[in-house]
Design an enzyme around this catalytic site. Structure first.
Site, PDB file in Angstrom:
ATOM      1  N   ASP A 293       0.855  -1.058  -0.013  1.00 35.39           N
ATOM      2  CA  ASP A 293      -0.145  -0.117  -0.124  1.00 35.39           C
ATOM      3  C   ASP A 293       0.863   1.299  -0.030  1.00 35.39           C
ATOM      4  O   ASP A 293       1.733   1.395   0.820  1.00 35.39           O
ATOM      5  CB  ASP A 293      -0.901  -0.005   1.306  1.00 35.39           C
ATOM      6  CG  ASP A 293      -2.062   1.024   1.296  1.00 35.39           C
ATOM      7  OD1 ASP A 293      -2.554   1.032   0.407  1.00 35.39           O
ATOM      8  OD2 ASP A 293      -1.907   1.760   2.204  1.00 35.39           O
TER       9      ASP A 293
ATOM     10  N   GLU B 149       1.796  -0.602  -5.026  1.00 37.49           N
ATOM     11  CA  GLU B 149       0.734   0.635  -5.212  1.00 37.49           C
ATOM     12  C   GLU B 149       1.676   1.890  -5.540  1.00 37.49           C
ATOM     13  O   GLU B 149       1.777   2.557  -4.383  1.00 37.49           O
ATOM     14  CB  GLU B 149      -0.392   0.724  -4.415  1.00 37.49           C
ATOM     15  CG  GLU B 149      -1.619   1.877  -4.884  1.00 37.49           C
ATOM     16  CD  GLU B 149      -1.977   2.497  -3.701  1.00 37.49           C
ATOM     17  OE1 GLU B 149      -3.274   2.962  -3.938  1.00 37.49           O
ATOM     18  OE2 GLU B 149      -1.550   2.513  -2.672  1.00 37.49           O
TER      19      GLU B 149
END
Ligand code: NOJ
Length: 557
Positions: free
Chosen positions: A217, A277
């Site tokens: 993330d 990401e």
């Protein structure tokens, strides 16, 4: 590298599960790991290679679980560690790997380390694991710098305002703390060795349990410029800045890669991956993350950012090739943060046509749960039911991401459209309201309908496995209007031998061509031996196939 040595992740179809919205096994209206475990046959039948499981860790759920209170456990509403192990074993039994979501940029304000930091008060060493600073202005009432939170408003709040923070007997707590997302998500201080060491342990904790890798993330955001200087513009941008793309990230990912590569590649689940990401402004910002000893993969958000027209879709594909390829930068049409493709591209037909483009491209592809059912974005969730902090932090100006997170419909009519699969038949309503008529998109409704989204996805994934040109990482060659030289496509009269704009046409060897007609008029399909798959029905034009507007065909040539 020979074909047999190609890591599985290079051409994997990965199915993203948002566990709270996938399937509920105990009737509390919240999806859970046991619900997912009970639906593994569905995923095996769909034909996916792996699951990316978004956060399932204990969390107060102020940001859908991306506010982690304990990195080494399962939220009791979603299951147990033993249940996680059982899920991995059962998925593995079907040849499906599991990728866990790692959230290293920030934790929850309920994480014991942040609670200890709050309790320690200004100057306490526990605060060094986060970024606490006095405010600006004579009375310290202004945030320490001008950085923006991704969810709206400043990236700073006052420590003393965190709910549950005891008043304390000492000096008043004047510190602010940094949170690049919600107020409930304090950013870790990655310059602190204890943070680095803690995450190495966390990686090993899940790798030891058998995960096939991680989705990382906000992988571009962990380190912050230690001076915390103002950014030239307070608008958030994905360009390198004091809070994104700091140089220290690369040494960190080299260490993580070594850890991942230290796990055996020979047996299931095979070589481990990590998919970052990473949002970026231009390819040169992204490329360093993909060095051979850093992150194996980063998401390729080209389709998510692209409008539905041939030039833009083509540009999104070419932009990927300019920096990498689909094996290192998997193709993505949607996820739990963006408007669903059916709604974003404007029609079910457009989403079907794009899905066939996505799944024919070399490399890996990610499917977000419900894309295979053609779920639209739910736009009319009542304000009172909305959960996304983006909605609340912007006073509703940004509608937020709840509309793509509505629990899946599994059956046409039963309570929660089969989302809750309890033996007793009793279940609480789904945690986000499902709209009336949701059952028309259900697995039950689509399973035996050859014209359904589900049938299209299943057929595409089967062909991807069986056709020698599909799957894999082999090159594609454009044959369309923008390619050098005339196209072999049979043209409507009066053209110069090049197909009109508005079409995509590429070839993969051996013997496969994709043709997408995104223009306004039907056009004849290029010469072919057989239509393998079409995203919409093809009218018969006297023996030759006519491709209607908004349609993609897969051709054997
Ligand atoms: C990206 C995740 O996909 C999103 O859902 C989350 O809100 C932010 N990172 C913050 O963790």
């Amino acid at each position: 590298m020979t074909v047999s040595e190609t890591p599985w992740w290079k051409d994997a179809v990965v199915y993203q599960v948002y566990p709270r919205s996938f399937a509920d096994s105990d009737g509390d209206g919240i999806g859970d790991l046991e619900g997912l475990r009970g639906r593994l046959d569905y995923l095996a039948d769909l034909g996916v290679d792996a699951i990316w499981l978004t956060p399932f860790y204990p969390s107060p759920l102020h940001d859908g679980g991306y506010d982690v209170a304990d990195y080494r456990d399962v939220d009791p509403r979603l299951g147990t560690l033993a249940g996680f192990d059982a899920l991995l074993a059962d998925a593995g039994g079907r040849g499906i790997r599991v990728i866990a979501d790692l959230v290293p940029n920030h934790c929850s304000w309920d994480h014991p380390l942040f609670r200890a930091a709050l309790a320690a008060g200004p100057g306490g060493r526990e605060r060094d694991l986060f970024t606490f600073r006095p405010g600006r202005g004579a009375d310290g009432s202004q945030p320490p710098n001008n950085w923006p939170s991704a969810f709206g408003g400043p990236a700073w709040d006052r420590a003393r305002e965190v709910p549950g923070q005891p008043g304390g007997a000492g000096a008043p707590d004047e510190d602010w703390y940094l949170h690049m997302f919600d107020v409930s998500q304090p950013d870790f201080n990655w310059h602190h060795p204890a943070v680095v060491a803690m995450f190495e342990d966390i990686l090993r904790f899940w790798l030891d349990r058998g995960v096939a890798g991680f989705r990382v993330d906000v992988a571009h955001g962990l380190f912050k410029d230690a001076t915390l200087a103002d950014t030239p513009s307070p608008e958030r941008s994905h360009a390198p800045s004091g809070y994104y793309h700091q140089p220290e990230l690369h040494a960190l990912y080299r260490t993580w890669r070594k850890i991942a590569d230290s796990y055996p590649a020979a047996t299931f689940p095979g070589p481990r991956t990590a998919v970052g990401e990473v949002w970026y402004d231009k390819p040169s910002t992204l490329r360093p993350y993909l060095a051979p000893d850093e992150l194996p993969q980063v998401f390729n958000f080209g389709f998510i950012l692209s409008p539905w027209d041939a030039a833009s879709v083509r540009a999104a594909i070419d932009a990927t090739y300019a920096m990498s390829d689909g094996s290192q930068a998997p193709w993505v049409l949607g996820n739990h943060d963006v408007v669903r493709p059916v709604t974003r591209f404007g029609s079910p037909a457009a989403a079907r046509a794009t899905a066939l483009v996505q799944l024919a491209l070399p490399g890996s592809a990610y499917i977000y749960q419900g894309e295979e059912l053609g779920l639209p974005e739910v736009l009319d969730i009542p304000d009172s039911a909305r959960q996304d902090p983006t909605f609340h932090r912007t006073g509703g100006r940004r509608i937020g991401r709840d509309g793509c997170r509505v629990p899946l419909p599994w059956s046409t009519s039963s309570p929660s459209y089969g989302f809750s699969i309890t033996g007793s038949g009793h279940s609480s309503p789904a945690w986000l309201p499902q709209p009336t008529g949701w059952g028309t998109y259900s697995v039950e409704a689509e399973r035996d309908d050859p014209a359904s989204f589900l049938s299209l996805y299943k057929a595409a994934l089967r062909l991807r496995r069986s056709h020698p040109a599909l799957g894999g990482t082999g090159a594609l060659r454009w044959l369309d209007a923008d390619a050098a030289g005339p196209s072999p496509i049979r043209q409507p009269e009066g053209t110069d031998g090049r197909p009109p704009k508005g079409q995509l046409h590429f070839r993969r060897e051996p013997g496969f061509e994709l043709f997408a007609n995104l223009g306004p008029d039907p056009v004849p399909a290029p010469p072919h031996r057989e239509v393998l798959l079409a995203s919409s029905p093809l009218p018969d034009a006297g023996g030759s196939a006519l491709v209607p507007p908004g349609t993609t065909v897969w051709l054997a040539v």
